[in-house]
Write an enzyme that holds these catalytic residues in place. Structure first.
Site, PDB file in Angstrom:
ATOM      1  N   SER A  66       0.825  -1.254   0.314  1.00 24.14           N
ATOM      2  CA  SER A  66      -0.161  -0.066   0.030  1.00 24.14           C
ATOM      3  C   SER A  66       0.905   1.378  -0.080  1.00 24.14           C
ATOM      4  O   SER A  66       1.764   1.714   0.966  1.00 24.14           O
ATOM      5  CB  SER A  66      -1.216  -0.069   1.210  1.00 24.14           C
ATOM      6  OG  SER A  66      -1.729   1.274   1.274  1.00 24.14           O
ATOM      7  N   HIS A  91      -0.796  -1.151  -4.600  1.00 22.81           N
ATOM      8  CA  HIS A  91      -1.932  -1.099  -3.882  1.00 22.81           C
ATOM      9  C   HIS A  91      -2.193   0.701  -3.602  1.00 22.81           C
ATOM     10  O   HIS A  91      -1.538   1.235  -2.888  1.00 22.81           O
ATOM     11  CB  HIS A  91      -2.502  -1.427  -2.706  1.00 22.81           C
ATOM     12  CG  HIS A  91      -3.865  -1.226  -2.305  1.00 22.81           C
ATOM     13  ND1 HIS A  91      -4.651  -2.000  -2.566  1.00 22.81           N
ATOM     14  CD2 HIS A  91      -4.280  -0.610  -1.343  1.00 22.81           C
ATOM     15  CE1 HIS A  91      -5.920  -1.957  -1.996  1.00 22.81           C
ATOM     16  NE2 HIS A  91      -5.777  -1.080  -1.107  1.00 22.81           N
ATOM     17  N   ASP A 146      -4.551   3.824  -2.240  1.00 22.73           N
ATOM     18  CA  ASP A 146      -5.617   4.151  -1.417  1.00 22.73           C
ATOM     19  C   ASP A 146      -6.192   5.523  -2.055  1.00 22.73           C
ATOM     20  O   ASP A 146      -5.464   6.563  -1.552  1.00 22.73           O
ATOM     21  CB  ASP A 146      -5.507   4.055  -0.055  1.00 22.73           C
ATOM     22  CG  ASP A 146      -5.175   2.523   0.517  1.00 22.73           C
ATOM     23  OD1 ASP A 146      -6.201   1.820   0.172  1.00 22.73           O
ATOM     24  OD2 ASP A 146      -4.493   2.244   1.111  1.00 22.73           O
ATOM     25  N   MET A 150      -9.065   8.208  -1.237  1.00 20.23           N
ATOM     26  CA  MET A 150      -9.643   8.704  -0.153  1.00 20.23           C
ATOM     27  C   MET A 150     -10.107  10.010  -0.561  1.00 20.23           C
ATOM     28  O   MET A 150      -9.600  10.823  -0.528  1.00 20.23           O
ATOM     29  CB  MET A 150      -9.218   8.763   1.306  1.00 20.23           C
ATOM     30  CG  MET A 150      -8.464   7.163   1.676  1.00 20.23           C
ATOM     31  SD  MET A 150      -7.946   7.052   3.160  1.00 20.23           S
ATOM     32  CE  MET A 150      -7.045   5.632   3.104  1.00 20.23           C
ATOM     33  N   HIS A 172      -8.043   1.304  -4.856  1.00 17.45           N
ATOM     34  CA  HIS A 172      -9.140   0.977  -4.111  1.00 17.45           C
ATOM     35  C   HIS A 172      -9.856   2.357  -3.547  1.00 17.45           C
ATOM     36  O   HIS A 172      -9.394   3.302  -3.066  1.00 17.45           O
ATOM     37  CB  HIS A 172      -8.389   0.505  -2.558  1.00 17.45           C
ATOM     38  CG  HIS A 172      -9.315   0.339  -1.581  1.00 17.45           C
ATOM     39  ND1 HIS A 172      -9.025  -0.162  -0.441  1.00 17.45           N
ATOM     40  CD2 HIS A 172     -10.631   0.204  -1.439  1.00 17.45           C
ATOM     41  CE1 HIS A 172     -10.072  -0.170   0.536  1.00 17.45           C
ATOM     42  NE2 HIS A 172     -11.194  -0.099  -0.153  1.00 17.45           N
ATOM     43  N   MET A 179     -11.854   4.458  -2.042  1.00 16.53           N
ATOM     44  CA  MET A 179     -12.502   4.818  -0.623  1.00 16.53           C
ATOM     45  C   MET A 179     -13.519   6.119  -0.890  1.00 16.53           C
ATOM     46  O   MET A 179     -13.215   6.966  -0.123  1.00 16.53           O
ATOM     47  CB  MET A 179     -11.843   4.730   0.595  1.00 16.53           C
ATOM     48  CG  MET A 179     -11.614   3.338   0.832  1.00 16.53           C
ATOM     49  SD  MET A 179     -10.069   3.123   2.296  1.00 16.53           S
ATOM     50  CE  MET A 179      -8.882   3.203   1.241  1.00 16.53           C
ATOM     51  N   MET A 220     -12.233  -5.802   4.100  1.00 21.47           N
ATOM     52  CA  MET A 220     -11.472  -5.039   4.966  1.00 21.47           C
ATOM     53  C   MET A 220     -11.323  -5.602   6.300  1.00 21.47           C
ATOM     54  O   MET A 220     -12.456  -6.103   6.853  1.00 21.47           O
ATOM     55  CB  MET A 220     -12.190  -3.527   4.880  1.00 21.47           C
ATOM     56  CG  MET A 220     -12.341  -2.900   3.648  1.00 21.47           C
ATOM     57  SD  MET A 220     -10.723  -2.339   3.196  1.00 21.47           S
ATOM     58  CE  MET A 220      -9.926  -1.479   4.576  1.00 21.47           C
ATOM     59  N   GLY A 278      -9.909   4.101   5.911  1.00 25.04           N
ATOM     60  CA  GLY A 278      -9.849   5.490   6.212  1.00 25.04           C
ATOM     61  C   GLY A 278      -8.502   5.791   6.611  1.00 25.04           C
ATOM     62  O   GLY A 278      -7.841   7.136   6.590  1.00 25.04           O
ATOM     63  N   PHE A 279      -7.647   5.001   7.399  1.00 23.11           N
ATOM     64  CA  PHE A 279      -6.396   5.283   7.941  1.00 23.11           C
ATOM     65  C   PHE A 279      -5.705   4.130   8.004  1.00 23.11           C
ATOM     66  O   PHE A 279      -5.942   2.942   8.093  1.00 23.11           O
ATOM     67  CB  PHE A 279      -6.454   5.719   9.454  1.00 23.11           C
ATOM     68  CG  PHE A 279      -7.355   7.061   9.663  1.00 23.11           C
ATOM     69  CD1 PHE A 279      -6.817   8.208   9.739  1.00 23.11           C
ATOM     70  CD2 PHE A 279      -8.777   6.797   9.876  1.00 23.11           C
ATOM     71  CE1 PHE A 279      -7.377   9.363   9.839  1.00 23.11           C
ATOM     72  CE2 PHE A 279      -9.536   7.999  10.171  1.00 23.11           C
ATOM     73  CZ  PHE A 279      -8.848   9.158   9.956  1.00 23.11           C
ATOM     74  N   GLY A 280      -4.021   4.265   7.492  1.00 22.52           N
ATOM     75  CA  GLY A 280      -3.138   3.363   7.461  1.00 22.52           C
ATOM     76  C   GLY A 280      -2.689   3.100   9.137  1.00 22.52           C
ATOM     77  O   GLY A 280      -3.016   3.614  10.007  1.00 22.52           O
ATOM     78  N   GLY A 281      -1.834   1.772   9.024  1.00 18.89           N
ATOM     79  CA  GLY A 281      -1.293   1.495  10.600  1.00 18.89           C
ATOM     80  C   GLY A 281      -2.232   1.076  11.575  1.00 18.89           C
ATOM     81  O   GLY A 281      -1.956   0.785  12.729  1.00 18.89           O
ATOM     82  N   ASP A 293      -7.303  -6.536   3.321  1.00 16.12           N
ATOM     83  CA  ASP A 293      -6.584  -5.090   3.573  1.00 16.12           C
ATOM     84  C   ASP A 293      -6.929  -4.549   4.945  1.00 16.12           C
ATOM     85  O   ASP A 293      -7.805  -4.350   5.345  1.00 16.12           O
ATOM     86  CB  ASP A 293      -7.133  -3.965   2.498  1.00 16.12           C
ATOM     87  CG  ASP A 293      -6.477  -2.687   2.551  1.00 16.12           C
ATOM     88  OD1 ASP A 293      -5.497  -2.513   3.419  1.00 16.12           O
ATOM     89  OD2 ASP A 293      -6.925  -1.689   1.595  1.00 16.12           O
ATOM     90  N   GLY A 294      -5.775  -4.216   5.528  1.00  9.83           N
ATOM     91  CA  GLY A 294      -5.695  -3.724   6.887  1.00  9.83           C
ATOM     92  C   GLY A 294      -4.762  -4.586   8.171  1.00  9.83           C
ATOM     93  O   GLY A 294      -5.316  -5.714   8.591  1.00  9.83           O
ATOM     94  N   GLY A 295      -3.985  -4.078   8.768  1.00  7.11           N
ATOM     95  CA  GLY A 295      -3.244  -4.724   9.572  1.00  7.11           C
ATOM     96  C   GLY A 295      -2.191  -5.961   8.909  1.00  7.11           C
ATOM     97  O   GLY A 295      -2.025  -7.105  10.046  1.00  7.11           O
ATOM     98  N   SER A 298       2.264  -0.617   6.119  1.00  2.49           N
ATOM     99  CA  SER A 298       3.637  -0.510   7.338  1.00  2.49           C
ATOM    100  C   SER A 298       4.445  -1.751   7.444  1.00  2.49           C
ATOM    101  O   SER A 298       5.744  -1.558   7.347  1.00  2.49           O
ATOM    102  CB  SER A 298       2.850  -0.372   8.599  1.00  2.49           C
ATOM    103  OG  SER A 298       1.874   0.767   8.736  1.00  2.49           O
TER     104      SER A 298
END
Length: 233
Positions: free
Chosen positions: A8, A31, A33, A35, A64, A66, A135, A140-143, A173-175, A196
């Site tokens: 990402s 990827h 993002d 937004m 992606h 959003m 998801m 809306g937020f990375g990390g 996607d996410g963590g 990350s």
């Protein structure tokens, strides 16, 4: 099952996007993002940056969206060079029409689901798609930390894909990191967005390889061969 890693760019250094894109050219996708500060409470980048990224790297772009009104905006990202475009089920006014339009313009059509959105109401729509994105954090937020409670939803999505005999991808996607990717792969995901975990590493390209290896190990099943000793497939 071919496993793919999609770093990402949201976790990259935005002042050095071209260099950051090249740093992960061993990845399957990049990827991106997008937004709009409406569908999600953050603002990132848009069509001009996607177009610039497409010129800066040979890695195909996985956009992606959003954003509100993806029915209107998605085609512009294909024109900008996206090879895959993901819209949110919660935002699309006419998802079947939009998926067909994305495909007609030569890109892969994907639909994303927020954590609270179940997959079952969209079962009949699956044949219109090339990928589903589950998801594993709130968009809306990375990390953000990985939500383990999404693992049953990943499994259910894979069950529905298999039920209909579809050749489609299941993205998470996410963590996603070295400590979570195996659980995602075991649940049935085969495309992994990692921010990350890749761009926070000293060697992003090495991080991509290590993540892919971990996912591959998690999906390797030892089965008895028809003749001879057991083999790992």
């Amino acid at each position: 099952m071919a496993l793919q890693i999609s770093p990402s760019i949201l976790s990259a250094d935005f002042a050095r996007l071209a260099e950051e894109a090249k740093a992960v050219e061993g990845a399957d996708w990049l990827h991106v993002d997008v937004m709009d500060n409406h569908f999600v409470p953050n603002l990132t980048l848009g069509v001009p940056v996607v177009e610039a990224l497409g010129k800066a790297t040979d890695t195909p772009l996985d956009c992606h969206l959003m954003i509100e009104d993806p029915d209107r905006w998605a085609p512009q990202y294909i024109e900008a060079g996206a090879g895959s475009v993901t819209f949110h089920a919660e935002a699309a006014a006419a998802p079947v029409r939009l998926a067909r339009e994305i495909r007609a313009q030569g890109a892969r059509a994907s639909m994303a689901l927020k954590p609270a959105t179940p997959i079952d109401p969209f079962e009949d729509l699956l044949p219109e798609l090339d990928m589903v994105l589950v998801m594993t954090v709130e968009p809306g937020f990375g990390g953000q930390a990985f939500l383990d409670i999404m693992l049953p939803k990943i499994r259910r999505t894979r069950e529905l894909i298999s039920k209909h005999g579809l050749e489609m991808w299941l993205q998470v996607d996410g963590g996603v990191s070295a400590s979570t990717i195996e659980r995602c792969a075991e649940a049935g995901a085969d495309v992994f967005v990692a921010g990350s975990a890749v761009y926070g590493a000293d060697d992003p390209a090495k991080a991509v390889r290590e993540l892919r290896d971990l996912a591959q190990e998690a999906t390797s099943v030892v089965r008895p061969a028809e003749d001879g000793p057991t083999t790992a497939r």
